[in-house]
Design an enzyme around this catalytic site. Structure first.
Site, PDB file in Angstrom:
ATOM      1  N   SER A  12      50.942 -40.807 -63.021  1.00 14.78           N
ATOM      2  CA  SER A  12      50.066 -39.761 -62.919  1.00 14.78           C
ATOM      3  C   SER A  12      49.165 -39.534 -64.263  1.00 14.78           C
ATOM      4  O   SER A  12      49.724 -39.085 -64.981  1.00 14.78           O
ATOM      5  CB  SER A  12      51.024 -38.338 -62.542  1.00 14.78           C
ATOM      6  OG  SER A  12      50.044 -37.333 -62.847  1.00 14.78           O
ATOM      7  N   HIS A  37      47.768 -42.161 -59.601  1.00 12.46           N
ATOM      8  CA  HIS A  37      48.080 -40.858 -59.022  1.00 12.46           C
ATOM      9  C   HIS A  37      47.047 -39.925 -59.753  1.00 12.46           C
ATOM     10  O   HIS A  37      47.195 -39.807 -60.999  1.00 12.46           O
ATOM     11  CB  HIS A  37      49.593 -40.631 -59.243  1.00 12.46           C
ATOM     12  CG  HIS A  37      49.925 -39.452 -58.377  1.00 12.46           C
ATOM     13  ND1 HIS A  37      50.005 -39.204 -57.209  1.00 12.46           N
ATOM     14  CD2 HIS A  37      50.227 -38.095 -58.906  1.00 12.46           C
ATOM     15  CE1 HIS A  37      50.399 -38.124 -56.629  1.00 12.46           C
ATOM     16  NE2 HIS A  37      50.422 -37.166 -57.740  1.00 12.46           N
ATOM     17  N   ASP A  39      46.008 -35.850 -59.756  1.00 11.09           N
ATOM     18  CA  ASP A  39      46.292 -34.812 -59.328  1.00 11.09           C
ATOM     19  C   ASP A  39      45.080 -33.793 -59.388  1.00 11.09           C
ATOM     20  O   ASP A  39      44.730 -33.389 -60.456  1.00 11.09           O
ATOM     21  CB  ASP A  39      47.458 -34.161 -60.305  1.00 11.09           C
ATOM     22  CG  ASP A  39      48.697 -34.739 -60.100  1.00 11.09           C
ATOM     23  OD1 ASP A  39      49.060 -34.731 -58.860  1.00 11.09           O
ATOM     24  OD2 ASP A  39      49.416 -35.281 -61.051  1.00 11.09           O
ATOM     25  N   MET A  41      43.928 -30.012 -58.913  1.00  9.62           N
ATOM     26  CA  MET A  41      44.281 -28.509 -58.869  1.00  9.62           C
ATOM     27  C   MET A  41      43.001 -27.717 -59.049  1.00  9.62           C
ATOM     28  O   MET A  41      42.270 -27.777 -59.806  1.00  9.62           O
ATOM     29  CB  MET A  41      45.166 -28.445 -60.154  1.00  9.62           C
ATOM     30  CG  MET A  41      46.383 -29.360 -59.915  1.00  9.62           C
ATOM     31  SD  MET A  41      47.594 -28.846 -61.385  1.00  9.62           S
ATOM     32  CE  MET A  41      48.668 -30.382 -61.290  1.00  9.62           C
ATOM     33  N   HIS A  70      46.068 -36.570 -54.722  1.00  9.12           N
ATOM     34  CA  HIS A  70      47.185 -35.492 -54.562  1.00  9.12           C
ATOM     35  C   HIS A  70      46.213 -34.312 -54.596  1.00  9.12           C
ATOM     36  O   HIS A  70      46.067 -33.827 -55.865  1.00  9.12           O
ATOM     37  CB  HIS A  70      48.239 -35.476 -55.440  1.00  9.12           C
ATOM     38  CG  HIS A  70      49.258 -34.642 -55.283  1.00  9.12           C
ATOM     39  ND1 HIS A  70      50.526 -34.277 -55.883  1.00  9.12           N
ATOM     40  CD2 HIS A  70      49.673 -33.620 -54.097  1.00  9.12           C
ATOM     41  CE1 HIS A  70      51.142 -33.169 -55.775  1.00  9.12           C
ATOM     42  NE2 HIS A  70      50.529 -32.691 -54.685  1.00  9.12           N
ATOM     43  N   MET A  72      45.872 -30.603 -54.594  1.00 12.02           N
ATOM     44  CA  MET A  72      46.483 -29.224 -54.636  1.00 12.02           C
ATOM     45  C   MET A  72      45.632 -28.359 -54.746  1.00 12.02           C
ATOM     46  O   MET A  72      45.509 -27.447 -55.677  1.00 12.02           O
ATOM     47  CB  MET A  72      47.623 -29.203 -55.785  1.00 12.02           C
ATOM     48  CG  MET A  72      48.768 -30.168 -55.922  1.00 12.02           C
ATOM     49  SD  MET A  72      49.370 -30.468 -57.574  1.00 12.02           S
ATOM     50  CE  MET A  72      48.490 -31.877 -57.960  1.00 12.02           C
ATOM     51  N   MET A 141      57.825 -33.407 -52.881  1.00 15.79           N
ATOM     52  CA  MET A 141      57.538 -32.624 -54.398  1.00 15.79           C
ATOM     53  C   MET A 141      58.846 -32.381 -54.705  1.00 15.79           C
ATOM     54  O   MET A 141      59.727 -31.479 -54.259  1.00 15.79           O
ATOM     55  CB  MET A 141      56.630 -31.490 -54.178  1.00 15.79           C
ATOM     56  CG  MET A 141      55.195 -31.472 -54.125  1.00 15.79           C
ATOM     57  SD  MET A 141      54.446 -32.841 -55.226  1.00 15.79           S
ATOM     58  CE  MET A 141      54.594 -32.157 -56.643  1.00 15.79           C
ATOM     59  N   ASP A 179      57.664 -36.798 -56.425  1.00 18.07           N
ATOM     60  CA  ASP A 179      56.494 -36.536 -57.568  1.00 18.07           C
ATOM     61  C   ASP A 179      56.921 -35.167 -58.300  1.00 18.07           C
ATOM     62  O   ASP A 179      57.144 -34.164 -57.877  1.00 18.07           O
ATOM     63  CB  ASP A 179      55.130 -36.218 -56.810  1.00 18.07           C
ATOM     64  CG  ASP A 179      54.194 -35.788 -57.971  1.00 18.07           C
ATOM     65  OD1 ASP A 179      54.332 -36.095 -59.328  1.00 18.07           O
ATOM     66  OD2 ASP A 179      53.066 -35.456 -57.760  1.00 18.07           O
TER      67      ASP A 179
HETATM   68  C1  DX5 Z   1      52.743 -31.919 -60.601  1.00 16.39           C
HETATM   69  C2  DX5 Z   1      52.114 -33.177 -60.264  1.00 16.39           C
HETATM   70  C3  DX5 Z   1      52.569 -34.375 -60.794  1.00 16.39           C
HETATM   71  C4  DX5 Z   1      52.781 -34.481 -62.297  1.00 16.39           C
HETATM   72  C5  DX5 Z   1      54.150 -35.248 -62.489  1.00 16.39           C
HETATM   73  O1  DX5 Z   1      52.226 -30.747 -59.981  1.00 16.39           O
HETATM   74  O2  DX5 Z   1      51.569 -33.412 -59.072  1.00 16.39           O
HETATM   75  O3  DX5 Z   1      51.812 -35.501 -60.117  1.00 16.39           O
HETATM   76  O4  DX5 Z   1      51.769 -34.745 -62.846  1.00 16.39           O
HETATM   77  O5  DX5 Z   1      54.451 -35.250 -63.813  1.00 16.39           O
HETATM   78  P1  DX5 Z   1      55.728 -35.621 -64.685  1.00 16.39           P
HETATM   79  O6  DX5 Z   1      56.063 -36.922 -64.047  1.00 16.39           O
HETATM   80  O7  DX5 Z   1      55.579 -35.537 -66.001  1.00 16.39           O
HETATM   81  O8  DX5 Z   1      56.932 -34.819 -63.927  1.00 16.39           O
HETATM   82 ZN    ZN Z   2      50.972 -35.426 -57.965  1.00 19.49          ZN
END
Ligand code: DX5
Ligand code: ZN
Length: 221
Positions: A12, A37, A39, A41, A70, A72, A141, A179
């Site tokens: 990620s 991956h 993320d 947001m 991903h 969000m 999650m 994740d």
């Molecule tokens: C959280 C993200 C994850 C995050 C995971 O909202 O969706 O992908 O980056 O990070 P670690 O592996 O550090 O928990």
């Molecule tokens: Zn993620």
């Protein structure tokens, strides 16, 4: 091509060095990562803001690995075309943001991307039942989304087992991804519960011996 029975490691980039993202992506690829991956947001669905289509497009130019995106974000339908155009291999949406989930998954496929669906920790597995045949990936999650570096929630293990059973019951080759808080310590129980794809931020990018060592430690676990 990734086989359904192989173990997928997806770094990620939320935990990467954004001042030198190209170098971190290259290190992931050289270190044996399967997917990247990403993320996304929006500061509404989750209390943080990160990456948009512009940065995804820059990632697309910096690696040949699949981009596992991903989302969000609220009303993802509005931005799906932009993320597909920017080079997303897969677009994963949250059940909680999609009142017309079936239509949204069809939209993703019509854009030429693979379709994934994900659940927050508080959302039950049952909500996926009708769409399982439509998706290429289910993401459970294992933290509340929004930030990297949070502690793994072990109470998600029964949900992972339940979804594994649901997938097996229909003979589905769909990836079962996890994740949040994935590390060499937490990975064995997740794999035992039926997960096949593992997202990790801190365990890879903050590994004391570097990115390749972080990926290798997860693979050995
Ligand atoms: C959280 C993200 C994850 C995050 C995971 O909202 O969706 O992908 O980056 O990070 P670690 O592996 O550090 O928990
Ligand atoms: Zn993620």
């Amino acid at each position: 091509m990734d086989k359904p029975d192989s173990l997928i490691i997806a770094p990620s980039i939320l935990s990467a060095n954004f001042a030198n993202l190209g170098a971190d992506l290259a290190a992931c690829q050289a270190g044996g990562a399967n997917w990247i991956h990403v993320d996304v947001m929006d500061g509404h669905f989750v209390p943080n803001m990160t990456i948009g289509p512009l940065v995804l497009e820059a990632c697309r130019r910096s690696t040949s690995l699949p981009l596992d995106v991903h989302l969000m974000i609220q009303t993802p339908e509005n931005l799906l075309p932009a993320f597909a155009q920017a080079g997303a291999t897969r677009l994963t949406v949250h059940v909680e943001t999609c009142p017309h989930l079936h239509r949204t998954l069809q939209q993703i496929k019509s854009l030429g991307a693979l379709a994934g669906v994900t659940l927050n920790p508080a959302t039950p597995a049952l909500l996926l039942k009708e769409v399982l045949p439509l998706v290429d990936l289910v993401l459970v999650m294992t933290v509340n989304p929004g930030f990297g570096g949070q502690a793994f929630l072990p109470e998600m293990l029964p949900k992972i087992r339940e979804i594994r059973q649901m997938l097996n019951a229909i003979g589905s080759p769909t990836w079962l991804q996890v994740d949040g808080g994935v590390s060499a310590e937490t990975l064995p129980a997740l794999r035992e519960a039926g997960a096949t794809a593992f997202v990790a931020g801190n365990a890879i990018f903050k590994h004391p011996q570097g990115i390749a060592a972080g990926i290798e430690a997860l693979r050995r676990a």
